[in-house]
Design a protein around this motif. Structure first.
Motif, PDB file in Angstrom:
ATOM      1  N   UNK A 250       0.821  -1.209   0.000  1.00 15.73           N
ATOM      2  CA  UNK A 250       0.000   0.000   0.000  1.00 15.73           C
ATOM      3  C   UNK A 250       0.857   1.261   0.000  1.00 15.73           C
ATOM      4  N   UNK A 251       2.065   1.190   0.545  1.00 17.42           N
ATOM      5  CA  UNK A 251       2.978   2.332   0.448  1.00 17.42           C
ATOM      6  C   UNK A 251       3.360   2.580  -1.007  1.00 17.42           C
ATOM      7  N   UNK A 252       3.566   1.496  -1.758  1.00 14.78           N
ATOM      8  CA  UNK A 252       3.870   1.655  -3.184  1.00 14.78           C
ATOM      9  C   UNK A 252       2.673   2.280  -3.908  1.00 14.78           C
ATOM     10  N   UNK A 253       1.475   1.833  -3.545  1.00 14.70           N
ATOM     11  CA  UNK A 253       0.261   2.397  -4.141  1.00 14.70           C
ATOM     12  C   UNK A 253       0.138   3.876  -3.796  1.00 14.70           C
ATOM     13  N   UNK A 254       0.304   4.176  -2.519  1.00 17.97           N
ATOM     14  CA  UNK A 254       0.170   5.575  -2.066  1.00 17.97           C
ATOM     15  C   UNK A 254       1.168   6.483  -2.788  1.00 17.97           C
ATOM     16  N   UNK A 255       2.417   6.022  -2.873  1.00 18.27           N
ATOM     17  CA  UNK A 255       3.463   6.818  -3.512  1.00 18.27           C
ATOM     18  C   UNK A 255       3.169   7.036  -5.001  1.00 18.27           C
ATOM     19  N   UNK A 256       2.736   5.967  -5.685  1.00 18.50           N
ATOM     20  CA  UNK A 256       2.446   6.080  -7.118  1.00 18.50           C
ATOM     21  C   UNK A 256       1.318   7.075  -7.376  1.00 18.50           C
ATOM     22  N   UNK A 257       0.278   7.019  -6.560  1.00 15.65           N
ATOM     23  CA  UNK A 257      -0.850   7.944  -6.734  1.00 15.65           C
ATOM     24  C   UNK A 257      -0.402   9.380  -6.466  1.00 15.65           C
ATOM     25  N   UNK A 258       0.373   9.572  -5.395  1.00  9.68           N
ATOM     26  CA  UNK A 258       0.814  10.925  -5.030  1.00  9.68           C
ATOM     27  C   UNK A 258       1.719  11.544  -6.093  1.00  9.68           C
ATOM     28  N   UNK A 259       2.445  10.703  -6.831  1.00 11.01           N
ATOM     29  CA  UNK A 259       3.384  11.213  -7.827  1.00 11.01           C
ATOM     30  C   UNK A 259       2.773  11.359  -9.219  1.00 11.01           C
ATOM     31  N   UNK A 260       1.501  11.076  -9.340  1.00 13.16           N
ATOM     32  CA  UNK A 260       0.829  11.123 -10.642  1.00 13.16           C
ATOM     33  C   UNK A 260      -0.102  12.321 -10.722  1.00 13.16           C
TER      34      UNK A 260
END
Length: 311
Positions: A250-260
């Motif tokens: 979920x950290x990977x998910x959170x980071x990907x969303x925040x950077x898009x």
């Protein structure tokens, strides 16, 4: 012998033959007779009208000309087998044919074996146009499939909806309990999503929901299940994953969303998530722990992932 019979018998037979031909010509359904080699020997007006050919264009031609080329060898083999057999009638068949103009039609056919004056067998085929019925059946089937899909999926995102998602969770919980495999869930929602709807409108909000779910699915494993619970709130089921690994995912998910940047407006979106690992418990308790962890993530400043305390 008929040749020595009373002339009135010849007249009767001739009249019967003419009457039979007249009946065939006047029949509202298409009728054709094919010779032992599979060539049209007789076609009635209804048959010609259905296919869009004149009588002259059909007579003497192979009957397979009205079928798609890929099916012609098969149809010819069936024709030959029927004439060589001993069954007087051919079983009813539903077939796809093509008219002269290339239009595809659906028909039901029945056929009978007839003996010609030369002693060889012919095939008389009767056709009924069922194209409209077939189209209606296809539309009804499509509508039923659509209703079934909507009963289990969220129309906007294509994800499992709340009801179907919770049923899937029950299945995964049962499997996890039976085989003693780890299982984790994560609940997340989009931060300040109401402000996006208020500022840019619900159509932009819908575009963001679609884009975010697509991005999340890019990061998750194929075995993970993303579910839309409602609004901007989502559930992720992670089979065979413990809470620590679920947090990392979920950290990977959170980071990907925040950077898009999302939509043509290049809007920034973040999410807050709560993760809970399964220990013998009900679905409600598991979701409750994940929900509380998500709330803690919100309270702690948003755009973060929090793991629920052990149950």
């Amino acid at each position: 012998m008929i040749s020595n019979a009373d002339p009135s018998i010849h007249q009767l037979l001739d009249r019967t033959k003419r009457n039979t031909e007249n009946v065939i010509k006047a029949a509202p359904l298409g009728i054709c007779i094919t010779d032992p080699n599979g060539y049209f020997e007789m076609v009635n007006p209804a048959y010609c009208d259905f296919y869009g050919y004149t009588e002259e264009e059909l007579l003497g031609q192979p009957f397979t000309m009205v079928f798609p080329e890929v099916h012609r060898d098969k149809m010819r083999a069936l024709h030959d087998a029927f004439l060589a057999g001993n069954q007087p009638h051919e079983l009813r068949q539903e077939l796809e044919v093509r008219r002269k103009n290339g239009e595809v039609r659906n028909i039901i056919t029945e056929a009978a074996r007839l003996e010609g004056a030369d002693g060889q067998m012919r095939k008389a085929t009767f056709i009924v146009d069922i194209t409209q019925r077939k189209r209606l059946e296809e539309r009804l089937q499509h509508a039923n499939q659509r209703l079934h899909y909507l009963a289990h999926h969220d129309e906007l995102t294509g994800l499992l909806n709340r009801r179907a998602g919770l049923q899937r969770l029950e299945q995964e919980l049962s499997r996890s309990s039976r085989y003693r495999n780890p299982l984790s869930v994560a609940m997340f929602d989009l931060d300040n999503f109401k402000a996006i709807n208020d500022s840019y409108g619900h159509s932009v909000g819908d575009d963001i929901l679609q884009a975010v779910t697509a991005k999340v699915n890019e990061i998750l494993r194929e075995t993970d299940v993303l579910i839309r619970l409602g609004g901007e709130e989502f559930l992720v089921i992670m089979p065979e994953v413990d809470a620590d690994n679920a947090q990392q995912a979920m950290e990977r998910v959170r980071s990907a969303v925040a950077q898009t940047s999302f939509t043509q407006l290049a809007l920034a979106v973040t999410l807050s998530a709560g993760v809970a690992g399964y220990v013998e418990a009900s679905t409600t308790r598991l979701l409750d722990h994940a929900d509380k962890a998500m709330y803690q993530a919100k309270q702690s400043g948003r755009n973060r992932v929090v793991v629920a305390s052990s149950m």
